[in-house]
Design a protein around this motif. Sequence first.
Motif, short mmCIF file in Angstrom:
data_model
loop_
_atom_site.label_atom_id
_atom_site.label_comp_id
_atom_site.label_asym_id
_atom_site.label_seq_id
_atom_site.Cartn_x
_atom_site.Cartn_y
_atom_site.Cartn_z
N UNK A 24 0.85 -1.19 0.00
CA UNK A 24 0.00 0.00 0.00
C UNK A 24 0.88 1.24 0.00
N UNK A 25 0.30 2.35 -0.41
CA UNK A 25 1.07 3.59 -0.48
C UNK A 25 0.29 4.75 0.10
N UNK A 26 -0.25 4.55 1.29
CA UNK A 26 -0.92 5.63 1.99
C UNK A 26 0.09 6.55 2.63
N UNK A 27 -0.35 7.29 3.64
CA UNK A 27 0.52 8.26 4.31
C UNK A 27 1.82 7.62 4.81
N UNK A 28 1.73 6.43 5.37
CA UNK A 28 2.91 5.73 5.87
C UNK A 28 3.17 4.46 5.08
N UNK A 29 2.92 4.51 3.79
CA UNK A 29 3.09 3.36 2.91
C UNK A 29 4.47 3.30 2.27
N UNK A 30 4.49 2.71 1.09
CA UNK A 30 5.74 2.41 0.41
C UNK A 30 6.64 3.65 0.24
N UNK A 31 6.10 4.73 -0.29
CA UNK A 31 6.94 5.92 -0.54
C UNK A 31 7.51 6.48 0.76
N UNK A 32 6.74 6.46 1.82
CA UNK A 32 7.22 6.94 3.13
C UNK A 32 8.39 6.08 3.62
N UNK A 33 8.20 4.77 3.54
CA UNK A 33 9.25 3.85 3.99
C UNK A 33 10.49 3.97 3.10
#
Length: 182
Positions: free
Chosen positions: A155-164
């Motif tokens: 998933x790419x929500x607020x704390x998803x893939x891009x955040x990680x």
Amino acid sequence: MRSIPIGVLPTEGHVIRGSQIQSLITHCSPDASISAQLIAITTHYFYYRKHNNDFSYNAYSKYMKNLKMYQYVDWCQKKFVRHYNKYGTIPCDAEITFGAVINILFTETTLKGMLTTSIDLSGDVDSIAALTLGIGSLIDNVKNNLSTNLHNGLENGKYGYNYIKDLDDKMLKLYPRLNTTS
């Protein structure tokens, strides 16, 4: 045992102290503290290639003995084997979890094998799988043969893939890994 990222700190002393503090915040028990330290130091061992291209358990044991931590590694492994042989499942236990992780890291040669073996243990295996894959991905002779579906389905929500991914990039910029093995 959320201590894998702490393993990228530059010295063993920083790693041990950082993982002690982390375990006080998340679990606050002696067993969790030593297990968090062992996970972080094991991460450090593979991240900074302290193995000198010797990926054997003997080389790892020697490193841990030099840090005066081998007795804990040995204890956790024996506890894992005794419990698993008796009950055939994994409880929520920091020492048994670490023992399982070490057994898998030194017996499997692919990330898929590590994931499958972790799950096959049954019981509280989500931590074992996460820790094994996190550390296993740093081992130079371990093949990454995981399905792209595992990555593509994140998933790419607020704390998803891009955040990680952003956190990972920032951490690796602060503590770069050597490009060559020593």
